[in-house]
Scaffold this active site. Structure first.
Site, PDB file in Angstrom:
ATOM      1  N   HIS A  11      44.011-101.276  97.054  1.00 15.11           N
ATOM      2  CA  HIS A  11      44.586-100.255  97.931  1.00 15.11           C
ATOM      3  C   HIS A  11      43.614 -99.100  98.159  1.00 15.11           C
ATOM      4  O   HIS A  11      42.679 -98.889  97.381  1.00 15.11           O
ATOM      5  CB  HIS A  11      45.893 -99.721  97.339  1.00 15.11           C
ATOM      6  CG  HIS A  11      45.675 -99.038  96.015  1.00 15.11           C
ATOM      7  ND1 HIS A  11      45.197 -97.750  95.904  1.00 15.11           N
ATOM      8  CD2 HIS A  11      45.860 -99.482  94.754  1.00 15.11           C
ATOM      9  CE1 HIS A  11      45.100 -97.417  94.633  1.00 15.11           C
ATOM     10  NE2 HIS A  11      45.491 -98.460  93.912  1.00 15.11           N
ATOM     11  N   GLY A  12      43.870 -98.327  99.208  1.00 13.45           N
ATOM     12  CA  GLY A  12      43.069 -97.146  99.497  1.00 13.45           C
ATOM     13  C   GLY A  12      43.280 -96.050  98.462  1.00 13.45           C
ATOM     14  O   GLY A  12      44.168 -96.119  97.614  1.00 13.45           O
ATOM     15  N   GLU A  13      42.477 -95.024  98.567  1.00 18.72           N
ATOM     16  CA  GLU A  13      42.470 -93.927  97.599  1.00 18.72           C
ATOM     17  C   GLU A  13      43.754 -93.088  97.620  1.00 18.72           C
ATOM     18  O   GLU A  13      44.351 -92.866  98.677  1.00 18.72           O
ATOM     19  CB  GLU A  13      41.285 -93.005  97.907  1.00 18.72           C
ATOM     20  CG  GLU A  13      41.126 -91.851  96.931  1.00 18.72           C
ATOM     21  CD  GLU A  13      40.035 -90.902  97.351  1.00 18.72           C
ATOM     22  OE1 GLU A  13      38.911 -91.055  96.827  1.00 18.72           O
ATOM     23  OE2 GLU A  13      40.298 -90.013  98.197  1.00 18.72           O
ATOM     24  N   ASN A  17      43.519 -91.215  92.189  1.00 12.91           N
ATOM     25  CA  ASN A  17      42.210 -91.881  92.142  1.00 12.91           C
ATOM     26  C   ASN A  17      41.108 -90.833  92.264  1.00 12.91           C
ATOM     27  O   ASN A  17      40.134 -90.839  91.513  1.00 12.91           O
ATOM     28  CB  ASN A  17      42.035 -92.885  93.276  1.00 12.91           C
ATOM     29  CG  ASN A  17      42.933 -94.080  93.195  1.00 12.91           C
ATOM     30  OD1 ASN A  17      43.504 -94.495  94.196  1.00 12.91           O
ATOM     31  ND2 ASN A  17      43.087 -94.674  92.021  1.00 12.91           N
ATOM     32  N   ARG A  61      51.337 -97.312  97.579  1.00 12.84           N
ATOM     33  CA  ARG A  61      49.930 -97.219  97.990  1.00 12.84           C
ATOM     34  C   ARG A  61      49.389 -98.577  98.449  1.00 12.84           C
ATOM     35  O   ARG A  61      48.595 -98.649  99.384  1.00 12.84           O
ATOM     36  CB  ARG A  61      49.082 -96.605  96.884  1.00 12.84           C
ATOM     37  CG  ARG A  61      49.094 -97.353  95.562  1.00 12.84           C
ATOM     38  CD  ARG A  61      48.452 -96.508  94.453  1.00 12.84           C
ATOM     39  NE  ARG A  61      48.404 -97.160  93.173  1.00 12.84           N
ATOM     40  CZ  ARG A  61      49.327 -97.056  92.226  1.00 12.84           C
ATOM     41  NH1 ARG A  61      50.424 -96.351  92.435  1.00 12.84           N
ATOM     42  NH2 ARG A  61      49.159 -97.666  91.065  1.00 12.84           N
ATOM     43  N   GLU A  86      50.464-102.775  89.594  1.00 12.63           N
ATOM     44  CA  GLU A  86      49.417-102.402  88.650  1.00 12.63           C
ATOM     45  C   GLU A  86      49.907-102.488  87.212  1.00 12.63           C
ATOM     46  O   GLU A  86      51.121-102.515  86.937  1.00 12.63           O
ATOM     47  CB  GLU A  86      48.934-100.976  88.969  1.00 12.63           C
ATOM     48  CG  GLU A  86      47.804-100.454  88.091  1.00 12.63           C
ATOM     49  CD  GLU A  86      46.533-101.278  88.128  1.00 12.63           C
ATOM     50  OE1 GLU A  86      46.537-102.440  87.656  1.00 12.63           O
ATOM     51  OE2 GLU A  86      45.496-100.743  88.584  1.00 12.63           O
ATOM     52  N   ARG A  87      48.966-102.509  86.335  1.00 14.04           N
ATOM     53  CA  ARG A  87      49.231-102.499  84.902  1.00 14.04           C
ATOM     54  C   ARG A  87      50.075-101.272  84.547  1.00 14.04           C
ATOM     55  O   ARG A  87      49.881-100.194  85.086  1.00 14.04           O
ATOM     56  CB  ARG A  87      47.901-102.427  84.171  1.00 14.04           C
ATOM     57  CG  ARG A  87      47.987-102.423  82.680  1.00 14.04           C
ATOM     58  CD  ARG A  87      46.593-102.248  82.117  1.00 14.04           C
ATOM     59  NE  ARG A  87      46.514-102.794  80.782  1.00 14.04           N
ATOM     60  CZ  ARG A  87      45.370-103.065  80.180  1.00 14.04           C
ATOM     61  NH1 ARG A  87      44.222-102.864  80.805  1.00 14.04           N
ATOM     62  NH2 ARG A  87      45.368-103.543  78.968  1.00 14.04           N
ATOM     63  N   TYR A  89      50.664 -98.441  82.238  1.00 10.83           N
ATOM     64  CA  TYR A  89      49.925 -97.698  81.214  1.00 10.83           C
ATOM     65  C   TYR A  89      50.845 -96.913  80.293  1.00 10.83           C
ATOM     66  O   TYR A  89      50.384 -96.140  79.458  1.00 10.83           O
ATOM     67  CB  TYR A  89      48.912 -96.759  81.862  1.00 10.83           C
ATOM     68  CG  TYR A  89      47.811 -97.487  82.579  1.00 10.83           C
ATOM     69  CD1 TYR A  89      46.952 -98.346  81.904  1.00 10.83           C
ATOM     70  CD2 TYR A  89      47.626 -97.329  83.941  1.00 10.83           C
ATOM     71  CE1 TYR A  89      45.945 -99.027  82.552  1.00 10.83           C
ATOM     72  CE2 TYR A  89      46.616 -98.004  84.605  1.00 10.83           C
ATOM     73  CZ  TYR A  89      45.785 -98.850  83.909  1.00 10.83           C
ATOM     74  OH  TYR A  89      44.785 -99.522  84.559  1.00 10.83           O
ATOM     75  N   HIS A 143      45.949-103.881  93.053  1.00 12.77           N
ATOM     76  CA  HIS A 143      45.456-102.724  92.308  1.00 12.77           C
ATOM     77  C   HIS A 143      44.217-103.085  91.501  1.00 12.77           C
ATOM     78  O   HIS A 143      44.044-104.231  91.095  1.00 12.77           O
ATOM     79  CB  HIS A 143      46.563-102.205  91.396  1.00 12.77           C
ATOM     80  CG  HIS A 143      47.819-101.922  92.160  1.00 12.77           C
ATOM     81  ND1 HIS A 143      48.054-100.722  92.769  1.00 12.77           N
ATOM     82  CD2 HIS A 143      48.878-102.717  92.473  1.00 12.77           C
ATOM     83  CE1 HIS A 143      49.209-100.774  93.404  1.00 12.77           C
ATOM     84  NE2 HIS A 143      49.731-101.978  93.245  1.00 12.77           N
TER      85      HIS A 143
END
Length: 179
Positions: A11-13, A17, A61, A86-87, A89, A143
């Site tokens: 994905h973009g910023e 990020n 995102r 995404e993972r 966290y 991601h």
């Protein structure tokens, strides 16, 4: 066997990020740079088309990046796959990682979902897509950590960090027998 090349796109910023914060499952939107990256990625993919389908994680995102790409490629609606998120966290999401050693970053990342879990989840999702869409060219928007860990597992070598908007080729044939 499906020999069609697929691509995975990070994905973009987002602002997290940009400021080097662990994002994980936090649903942080794209910033202006991220939207520009998604459009640039879409333009580059259009030159290597045609593409049949754009698939995305369910996080905003990735969805927004995927929709920008799908609109440019003319592939229709984006297919969302929850397992491509995404993972997780855990309690470390939002933590700044700028200036930390690689070891310290790795320890933060392991505080939540394990690397093995990310690989199993991501690989199973991609294998399911390979089975359902054999012979089709897919753009899979996900991601950075998921892409890096899955590609490392599939290729048997450590894959480098994937940048925002980066396109990475994936031979769908690598997913045969991984479900």
């Amino acid at each position: 066997m499906n020999q069609q090349p697929w691509v995975m796109v990070r994905h973009g910023e987002t602002e997290w990020n940009r400021t080097a914060r662990l994002q994980g499952r936090a649903d942080i939107p794209l910033n202006a740079t991220g939207r520009a990256q998604a459009l640039a990625t879409a333009e580059a993919l259009a030159e290597s088309g045609p593409w049949d389908l754009v698939v995305s994680s369910t996080l905003g995102r990735a969805r927004e990046t995927a929709r920008i790409i799908a609109r440019r490629l003319g592939t229709g609606e984006v297919v969302e796959v929850p397992a491509l998120v995404e993972r997780d966290y855990g309690p470390e999401e939002g933590t700044g990682v700028a200036g930390l050693s690689e070891r310290a970053k790795a320890e933060l990342m392991e505080a939540g979902e394990s690397s093995a879990s990310v690989v199993l989840r991501g690989t199973a999702a991609l294998a399911g897509l390979a089975s359902a869409h054999a012979g089709r060219r897919l753009v899979v928007v996900s991601h950075g950590t998921l892409i890096r860990l899955v590609l490392s597992s599939l290729h048997g070598v450590e894959h480098p960090r994937v940048e925002n908007g980066e396109v990475v080729k994936l031979g769908a044939h690598l997913l045969q027998g991984t479900r």
